[in-house]
Design an enzyme around this catalytic site. Structure first.
Site: not given
Length: 266
Positions: A12-13, A76, A151, A186, A188
């Site tokens: 994943d990022s 991701c 983020e 996403c 996250h």
């Protein structure tokens, strides 16, 4: 060489894919897992497509060559949206990709209005467009690019007032428009799903694809005779391109458990 006891690779990022890792670890407790968090470059959602393709290909090659991974889970949505076709053409291991859960959302919506929360790159990508054209032709789909949300979660702010205020602003219009199903596009975002549910109320369903991806991984391991034969619990480690101490701290805040973290040179 017998690869059955080789690890599963996840990529994943950043650390968002740990929401999927939780499902896989629970479903396959005797499998070793190497999770690569490219936290130095998170988020991928604002990167150029060529960079994403190059970086994703490079990292997966290292998981296969250095990690000896027998299968790769791309945890991701942005990587999948931009790079999956190139990767499938180049890699000779089972690849399990994640994508927004449009198909299941279409089967459960009553108002015929669903929403996809995702990074800007995923929202603009042809993969999501194809999903909508294939499965949601008679459904209204609101695409919501959540700039900066991944983020914030990556930086350990998932349960802060800042993130709650951010979510309030993007979700209020969806409630007003009678959306009844929200797709978390996403990895996250499941870490703030409880906050999302509190904001929109329990009449709106929230779905994400961890269960479907885990089931596909199990199918692929069985198909290629790669399921682990060890009787004991598997080991789990995070590789990262970023500060291992910070990654370890955020991992603990997201999972409530400690995992070993190592910095890699790639």
């Amino acid at each position: 060489m017998n690869q059955k006891n080789s690890p599963i690779g996840m990529i994943d990022s950043g650390l968002g894919g740990l929401s999927l890792f939780k499902h896989i670890r629970q479903a396959l407790p005797n499998e070793d897992i190497i999770y690569f968090a490219d936290s130095k470059y998170v988020p991928y959602g604002d990167k150029e497509s060529d960079w994403i393709v190059s970086r994703t290909t490079h990292l997966i090659a290292n998981l296969v060559n250095h990690g000896k991974c027998k299968a790769i889970v791309i945890a991701c949505n942005t990587m999948t949206a931009v790079a999956i076709e190139t990767i499938r053409a180049q890699m000779n291991v089972p690849l399990i990709a994640i994508e927004p859960a449009v198909k299941p959302a279409v089967t459960i919506t009553q108002s015929k209005h669903i929403a996809v929360l995702a990074t800007a790159t995923t929202v603009k990508g042809k993969n999501l467009k194809n999903l909508i054209e294939t499965y949601a032709q008679d459904i209204k789909v609101s695409l919501v690019p959540c700039i900066g949300l991944a983020e914030k979660i990556e930086n350990g702010k998932a349960h802060t007032a800042e993130v709650k205020d951010y979510l309030n602003n993007i979700l209020a219009p969806l409630v007003e428009q009678k959306v009844d199903t929200i797709i978390l596009g996403c990895t996250h975002y499941p870490f703030v799903s409880n906050t999302i549910q509190d904001i929109v109320g329990h009449d709106i369903q929230i779905i994400e694809p961890s269960e479907a991806v885990t089931a596909q991984l199990i199918r692929q391991l069985n198909q290629y005779h790669l399921s682990s034969e060890r009787p004991n619990e598997g080991s789990h480690i995070i590789w990262t391109s970023s500060d291992p101490l910070k990654v370890a701290d955020v991992t603990f805040s997201l999972l409530g458990t400690h995992l070993p973290v190592e910095t890699t040179g790639f």
